[in-house]
Design an enzyme around this catalytic site. Sequence first.
Site, mmCIF file in Angstrom:
data_model
loop_
_atom_site.group_PDB
_atom_site.id
_atom_site.type_symbol
_atom_site.label_atom_id
_atom_site.label_comp_id
_atom_site.label_asym_id
_atom_site.label_seq_id
_atom_site.Cartn_x
_atom_site.Cartn_y
_atom_site.Cartn_z
ATOM 1 N N GLY A 28 3.236 6.364 7.671
ATOM 2 C CA GLY A 28 4.619 6.592 7.255
ATOM 3 C C GLY A 28 5.562 5.554 7.837
ATOM 4 O O GLY A 28 6.613 5.270 7.284
ATOM 5 N N ASN A 29 5.162 4.956 8.993
ATOM 6 C CA ASN A 29 5.949 3.836 9.530
ATOM 7 C C ASN A 29 5.754 2.579 8.683
ATOM 8 O O ASN A 29 6.555 1.651 8.756
ATOM 9 C CB ASN A 29 5.507 3.470 10.955
ATOM 10 C CG ASN A 29 6.216 4.263 12.034
ATOM 11 O OD1 ASN A 29 5.637 5.149 12.635
ATOM 12 N ND2 ASN A 29 7.482 3.948 12.274
ATOM 13 N N SER A 30 4.673 2.539 7.906
ATOM 14 C CA SER A 30 4.341 1.348 7.132
ATOM 15 C C SER A 30 5.503 0.895 6.268
ATOM 16 O O SER A 30 6.096 1.689 5.555
ATOM 17 C CB SER A 30 3.163 1.627 6.208
ATOM 18 O OG SER A 30 1.988 1.660 6.932
ATOM 19 N N ASP B 268 0.045 -7.580 1.496
ATOM 20 C CA ASP B 268 0.513 -6.193 1.607
ATOM 21 C C ASP B 268 2.039 -6.085 1.588
ATOM 22 O O ASP B 268 2.642 -5.391 2.409
ATOM 23 C CB ASP B 268 -0.065 -5.536 2.872
ATOM 24 C CG ASP B 268 -0.004 -4.006 2.812
ATOM 25 O OD1 ASP B 268 0.271 -3.473 1.719
ATOM 26 O OD2 ASP B 268 -0.212 -3.366 3.850
ATOM 27 N N HIS C 281 0.816 -1.220 0.000
ATOM 28 C CA HIS C 281 0.000 0.000 0.000
ATOM 29 C C HIS C 281 0.851 1.272 0.000
ATOM 30 O O HIS C 281 0.359 2.342 -0.340
ATOM 31 C CB HIS C 281 -1.031 -0.014 1.142
ATOM 32 C CG HIS C 281 -0.511 0.289 2.509
ATOM 33 N ND1 HIS C 281 -0.275 -0.679 3.457
ATOM 34 C CD2 HIS C 281 -0.199 1.469 3.096
ATOM 35 C CE1 HIS C 281 0.158 -0.108 4.571
ATOM 36 N NE2 HIS C 281 0.220 1.208 4.373
#
Length: 243
Positions: A145-147, A74, A43
């Site tokens: 944003g940590n993703s 993901d 994502h």
Amino acid sequence: PKQAAAAATGQPASTPSKSAKTINKSGTGFVISSNGHVVTNQHVVDGCVGDIHGNLSGEAPTKLRLVSSDETNDLALLQAPNSFKEVATIRDKPIRPGDAVVAIGYPFHGLLTSDFTVTTGIVSSLSGVLNDTRYLQISAAVQPGNSGGPLLDTGGEVVGMVAAKLNALKFAKATGEIPENINFAIKTGTLRDFLDNSVVPYVTADAKSELKTSDIARSARAFTLLIACTATEQSASAKKSDD
């Protein structure tokens, strides 16, 4: 994994239809092989038009090419034109509930800080929402944003990929309570299956001796990247995850 050729064609950002606005997207990724492979969440790069850039802390950005992606889990695999000095190591020994973890990433890039952030917590559970065993539940604070960033154990080895935080509004609507510190990471088993299917080599090791959090962060600096691109808002919002 499904080849994501369409997303990697690199159309210029000016081509979206009139109704589609472009937005800047960013997330986190980490170097997984000495051949210049980087992994992140699907994502994070979904809907990207034009180039995807990866920045190691304090270094110039490099262009990343999308090699393959797995929407169900993901995960996305990116390739840099160069190799990196440091590569993340995946922990072989299973993680246990109660084990300490460190999350590294680039939340709210440019709003909070342009450097990465470090948060700590524990593994709260070995499954995610509705008992999904692909995920770890963690108490380490993460933000959008940590993703795609690495979740590390006390030896500095990867035990997961930060994926999402629980949607607090949906949860509050269902239960009347606002959840705190309920976040999720994709387990390394799912990540390793994805890498094996993509024929990407990676480094594994048994749990190492315990390090200070500051030393874990310092070593992670060399393999954790800010991932950024321009995306069409339609694609980004249609797939918007609760990262």
